[in-house]
Each structure stands twice: as structure tokens, then as C-alpha cells.
Design a protein around this motif. Structure first.
Motif, mmCIF file in Angstrom:
data_model
loop_
_atom_site.group_PDB
_atom_site.id
_atom_site.type_symbol
_atom_site.label_atom_id
_atom_site.label_comp_id
_atom_site.label_asym_id
_atom_site.label_seq_id
_atom_site.Cartn_x
_atom_site.Cartn_y
_atom_site.Cartn_z
ATOM 1 N N PHE A 52 1.019 -1.032 -0.155
ATOM 2 C CA PHE A 52 0.178 0.147 0.000
ATOM 3 C C PHE A 52 0.821 1.390 0.067
ATOM 4 C CE2 PHE A 52 -3.335 -2.790 1.558
ATOM 5 C CZ PHE A 52 -4.420 -2.650 0.878
ATOM 6 N N PHE A 53 0.349 1.878 -1.026
ATOM 7 C CA PHE A 53 1.169 3.597 -0.947
ATOM 8 C C PHE A 53 2.481 3.578 -1.397
ATOM 9 C CE2 PHE A 53 -1.894 3.613 2.765
ATOM 10 C CZ PHE A 53 -3.057 4.093 2.046
ATOM 11 N N LYS A 54 3.077 2.285 -1.834
ATOM 12 C CA LYS A 54 4.438 2.428 -2.500
ATOM 13 C C LYS A 54 4.229 1.591 -3.729
ATOM 14 C CE LYS A 54 7.430 2.647 1.585
ATOM 15 N NZ LYS A 54 8.509 1.815 2.426
ATOM 16 N N PHE A 55 5.022 2.061 -4.605
ATOM 17 C CA PHE A 55 5.249 1.466 -6.028
ATOM 18 C C PHE A 55 6.382 0.317 -5.913
ATOM 19 C CE2 PHE A 55 3.336 5.540 -6.844
ATOM 20 C CZ PHE A 55 2.386 5.153 -7.796
ATOM 21 N N ASP A 56 7.333 0.048 -4.929
ATOM 22 C CA ASP A 56 8.129 -0.921 -5.076
ATOM 23 C C ASP A 56 8.001 -2.226 -5.696
ATOM 24 O OD1 ASP A 56 8.504 1.093 -3.016
ATOM 25 O OD2 ASP A 56 10.393 0.175 -2.762
ATOM 26 N N GLY A 57 6.866 -2.875 -5.144
ATOM 27 C CA GLY A 57 6.446 -4.259 -5.495
ATOM 28 C C GLY A 57 6.042 -4.095 -7.003
ATOM 29 N N LEU B 102 6.743 5.616 -14.427
ATOM 30 C CA LEU B 102 7.334 6.275 -13.301
ATOM 31 C C LEU B 102 8.175 5.292 -12.339
ATOM 32 C CD1 LEU B 102 5.515 4.613 -10.972
ATOM 33 C CD2 LEU B 102 4.028 6.581 -11.406
ATOM 34 N N CYS B 103 8.354 4.180 -12.838
ATOM 35 C CA CYS B 103 9.328 3.169 -12.004
ATOM 36 C C CYS B 103 10.795 3.778 -11.929
ATOM 37 C CB CYS B 103 9.419 1.877 -12.654
ATOM 38 S SG CYS B 103 7.936 1.183 -12.084
ATOM 39 N N PRO B 104 11.539 4.189 -12.924
ATOM 40 C CA PRO B 104 12.666 4.757 -12.985
ATOM 41 C C PRO B 104 13.123 5.939 -11.971
ATOM 42 C CG PRO B 104 12.273 4.526 -15.173
ATOM 43 C CD PRO B 104 10.951 4.210 -14.265
ATOM 44 N N LEU B 105 11.750 6.693 -11.509
ATOM 45 C CA LEU B 105 12.108 7.618 -10.669
ATOM 46 C C LEU B 105 11.350 7.339 -9.270
ATOM 47 C CD1 LEU B 105 10.376 10.096 -13.265
ATOM 48 C CD2 LEU B 105 12.868 9.972 -12.954
ATOM 49 N N MET B 106 11.064 6.191 -8.989
ATOM 50 C CA MET B 106 10.368 5.776 -7.635
ATOM 51 C C MET B 106 11.509 4.978 -6.636
ATOM 52 S SD MET B 106 7.078 6.722 -7.107
ATOM 53 C CE MET B 106 7.705 8.479 -7.857
ATOM 54 N N GLY B 107 11.187 4.940 -5.466
ATOM 55 C CA GLY B 107 11.718 4.085 -4.689
ATOM 56 C C GLY B 107 13.090 4.720 -3.930
ATOM 57 N N LYS B 108 14.200 4.763 -4.897
ATOM 58 C CA LYS B 108 15.332 5.279 -4.462
ATOM 59 C C LYS B 108 15.892 6.202 -5.975
ATOM 60 C CE LYS B 108 16.999 1.003 -6.144
ATOM 61 N NZ LYS B 108 17.880 -0.446 -5.659
ATOM 62 N N ASN C 109 11.115 15.185 -4.480
ATOM 63 C CA ASN C 109 11.333 15.414 -3.068
ATOM 64 C C ASN C 109 10.891 16.829 -2.621
ATOM 65 O OD1 ASN C 109 11.636 12.814 -2.739
ATOM 66 N ND2 ASN C 109 13.742 12.893 -2.204
ATOM 67 N N VAL C 110 9.734 17.286 -3.003
ATOM 68 C CA VAL C 110 9.428 18.740 -2.866
ATOM 69 C C VAL C 110 8.300 18.816 -1.710
ATOM 70 C CG1 VAL C 110 8.351 20.839 -3.569
ATOM 71 C CG2 VAL C 110 10.131 19.491 -5.263
ATOM 72 N N GLY C 111 8.597 19.426 -0.507
ATOM 73 C CA GLY C 111 7.668 19.447 0.610
ATOM 74 C C GLY C 111 7.351 17.957 1.040
ATOM 75 N N PRO C 112 5.879 17.858 1.157
ATOM 76 C CA PRO C 112 5.644 16.626 1.883
ATOM 77 C C PRO C 112 5.846 15.344 0.817
ATOM 78 C CG PRO C 112 3.690 17.746 1.215
ATOM 79 C CD PRO C 112 4.954 18.694 0.870
ATOM 80 N N PHE C 113 5.888 15.538 -0.517
ATOM 81 C CA PHE C 113 6.053 14.674 -1.471
ATOM 82 C C PHE C 113 7.398 14.061 -1.643
ATOM 83 C CE2 PHE C 113 2.911 17.741 -2.773
ATOM 84 C CZ PHE C 113 1.739 17.080 -2.646
ATOM 85 N N ASN C 114 7.600 12.617 -1.669
ATOM 86 C CA ASN C 114 8.993 12.001 -1.843
ATOM 87 C C ASN C 114 8.729 10.948 -2.624
ATOM 88 O OD1 ASN C 114 9.281 9.718 0.572
ATOM 89 N ND2 ASN C 114 8.400 11.655 1.408
ATOM 90 N N TYR C 115 9.759 10.264 -3.362
ATOM 91 C CA TYR C 115 9.635 9.060 -3.975
ATOM 92 C C TYR C 115 9.780 7.844 -3.178
ATOM 93 C CZ TYR C 115 14.777 10.287 -4.416
ATOM 94 O OH TYR C 115 16.154 10.535 -3.994
ATOM 95 N N THR C 116 10.405 7.981 -1.971
ATOM 96 C CA THR C 116 10.418 6.965 -1.305
ATOM 97 C C THR C 116 9.147 6.587 -0.552
ATOM 98 O OG1 THR C 116 11.095 8.231 0.613
ATOM 99 C CG2 THR C 116 13.073 7.206 -0.902
#
Length: 305
Positions: free
Chosen positions: A8-13, A22-28, A173-180
Motif C-alpha cells: 500500500f502507498f508504495k510502487f516498489d512491488g 514512473l518506476c525509474p523515478l520511484m523508490g530510490k 522530493n518537494v515538501g511532503p512529497f517524496n519518491y521513497t
């Protein structure tokens, strides 16, 4: 073997299963790669990712262009201009997706996050426009009028800009938004878009059940829903297994694009089936107009003599 690790709430899996834009820009900082993905091919010095998906997207662009043409030729059909907006948004979404997943716009490019944000924004605008088209048949506002057209155009633009901004803020990673921990983007991508599709489907079932005498269009709705859900299941659950079985020649992204195209084609077929009488009226009226013009021309010749 675990085919899909849902979070939930993560694109990792999800990104470990299928290569979304969007995967190349997610997680890390360097993104997330899928466990199994389609083979790459070299063409004219360019390394092309997802060649099968590229061909499917090109086919989708051709089919959507044909659907837009046929929609525009049904001059008296209810919601003609409104449904054309949906197909135009879908066309733009597929075109951007094709550029991103095939490496035509490389992931290392500084433009990649901007185009990806635009793609995600267009995707949400597409679902929003489809949902609003679900209400056109109820005639809350007369179709084809400025209030009907501009309400869809302006609200779709607002959705596009808002979702695109959230996507860019998440990537950077602007404000409350972040890719992790991309909670907001995850909710938009899956829950909000899914809810809009659900509202459209329910509204059309109600429209057919209570306002139309013909029940056959329900079959188009059912098949469209099945195609859409099948595409999600194949992409997000069976992509790795399919990829391994076909020796990396295809993956879930190809089948997802195919099923999504079939679902959009069923949207067209459904709309066409409930506006068929309007098309017949349009043909008859044009034929009568030509007959009237011919009679007037004959009268002018007689008067001239």
C-alpha cells in the motif's frame, strides 16, 4: 515463487513486476527495475526498449485515430464532441507512454521526469473525462453546448496540471512529497483513477437500464470492464511469470497495453451502439439535403429558360 509483492502507498512491488513509466523515478535515487522485462533491440543506432509494446502502441494510435474520425462523422450523435475529447486524451497518453517506455526519451534525460509527470497527468485527465462523459447521456447540460464542452475541457486541464504537479513534486522530493513514500501519487494512480472508472461504469449501467429500451449495450460495458480488469491483472500479477515463460520476448506491459486498447474500443462500441439511430438520421438528413439542393437547381434552370 512470489509473482507480485503488493504494498500500500508504495510502487516498489509493482515496479519490480512491471516497468511503468514512473518506476525509474520511484523508490530510490536510481529507480526500481523489474525482475523480468522484455528484450531490447537496436534500431538505427538507437537501443529500443519494449519493442513489442512499441508496436502495440503504434497500433493503438492508429485505431484511436480511426475511432476519433468515426466519432466526428456522426454529426447528430449525442455527446459526439464530449466523447471525442476522451479519445483524444487517450491518444496523447498512449503517445507519451510509447516515447517513455521504449527509451526514445531515455530515463537518464533531464526531460524524462517532465514527460513522465505529463503522462501521469494525462492518464488521470483521461479517466476524469471518461467519468464526465458518463453523465452526458443524462442531459444535466445539453451536449455540444459551451457549458458542456468547456466544463469538461477546463476541469480536465485542472486535473492534468494538479496531478502533473504532484508527480513532479514527488520525483524531486518537494515538501511532503517524496519518491521513497509516494502516498499521494499512489492514491491518485490507483484509487482515484479506479474510482472514476467505477463511476463511469455504474452510470452507464443505470443509463441503459432506465432510459434505453435495448439491453445489448450492457454487453459492451461488461466486456470493456473485463478487458480493463484483465489488463491490470496481467500487468501487476502475472507479468514476471509471462515474461519468463516467453523467454523475455514479451512482458506484462505489452498485454496491459493490448487489453487497455480493447477496453477503449469497447467504450467506442458502446457509445456507437447507443447513438446508432442518430447516425441513421444523419445519413437520411444529408441525403434529403442533396435532394432539395438538386430540386432547387432544377428550378433555377427552368426559371433561367
Amino acid at each position: 515463487m512470489v509473482l507480485f509483492k503488493f504494498q500500500f502507498f508504495k510502487f516498489d512491488g509493482i515496479c519490480q513486476t512491471v516497468a511503468l513509466t514512473l518506476c525509474p523515478l520511484m523508490g530510490k535515487f536510481d529507480g526500481i527495475e523489474p525482475m523480468c522485462y522484455s528484450r531490447n533491440v537496436e534500431f538505427a543506432g538507437l537501443l529500443v526498449f519494449q519493442p513489442a509494446t512499441l508496436m502495440m502502441d503504434l497500433g493503438a494510435i492508429c485505431m484511436t485515430s480511426i475511432m476519433i474520425y468515426h466519432v466526428k462523422t456522426k454529426y447528430t450523435a449525442v455527446g459526439r464532441k464530449e466523447i471525442a475529447m476522451f479519445f483524444q486524451l487517450y491518444l496523447a497518453t498512449i503517445f507519451l507512454e510509447m516515447l517513455l517506455v521504449t527509451n526514445i526519451i531515455p530515463t537518464a534525460s533531464i526531460l524524462y521526469p517532465f514527460f513522465t509527470a505529463a503522462h501521469i497527468g494525462l492518464l488521470s485527465a483521461c479517466f476524469w473525462c471518461l467519468m464526465l462523459n458518463g453523465f452526458v447521456g443524462f442531459q444535466f447540460a445539453e451536449d455540444g453546448t459551451p457549458i458542456s464542452l468547456w466544463s469538461i475541457r477546463i476541469s480536465s486541464l485542472v486535473i492534468f496540471l494538479t496531478v502533473g504537479f504532484i508527480a513532479m513534486a514527488t520525483f524531486n522530493n518537494v515538501g511532503p512529497f517524496n519518491y521513497t513514500s509516494p502516498t499521494a501519487l499512489w492514491i491518485i494512480y490507483f484509487i482515484a483513477n479506479g474510482f472514476m472508472f467505477f463511476i463511469y461504469t455504474v452510470s452507464q449501467i443505470i443509463l441503459v437500464a432506465y432510459t434505453l429500451d435495448d439491453r445489448w449495450p450492457l454487453g459492451d460495458i461488461v466486456f470493456g470492464t473485463l478487458f480493463f480488469v484483465s489488463g491490470l491483472v496481467v500487468m501487476f500479477i502475472f507479468s514476471v511469470a509471462l515474461c519468463e515463460q516467453v523467454k523475455h520476448y514479451l512482458d506484462g506491459l505489452f498485454f496491459g497495453s493490448m487489453f487497455n486498447l480493447l477496453a477503449v474500443m469497447m467504450v467506442y462500441k458502446y457509445w456507437d451502439s447507443i447513438t446508432k439511430e442518430d447516425l441513421e438520421f444523419s445519413i437520411d438528413s444529408k441525403h434529403q439535403a442533396w435532394e432539395i439542393q438538386g430540386l432547387l437547381h432544377d428550378e433555377e434552370i427552368k426559371v433561367g429558360k
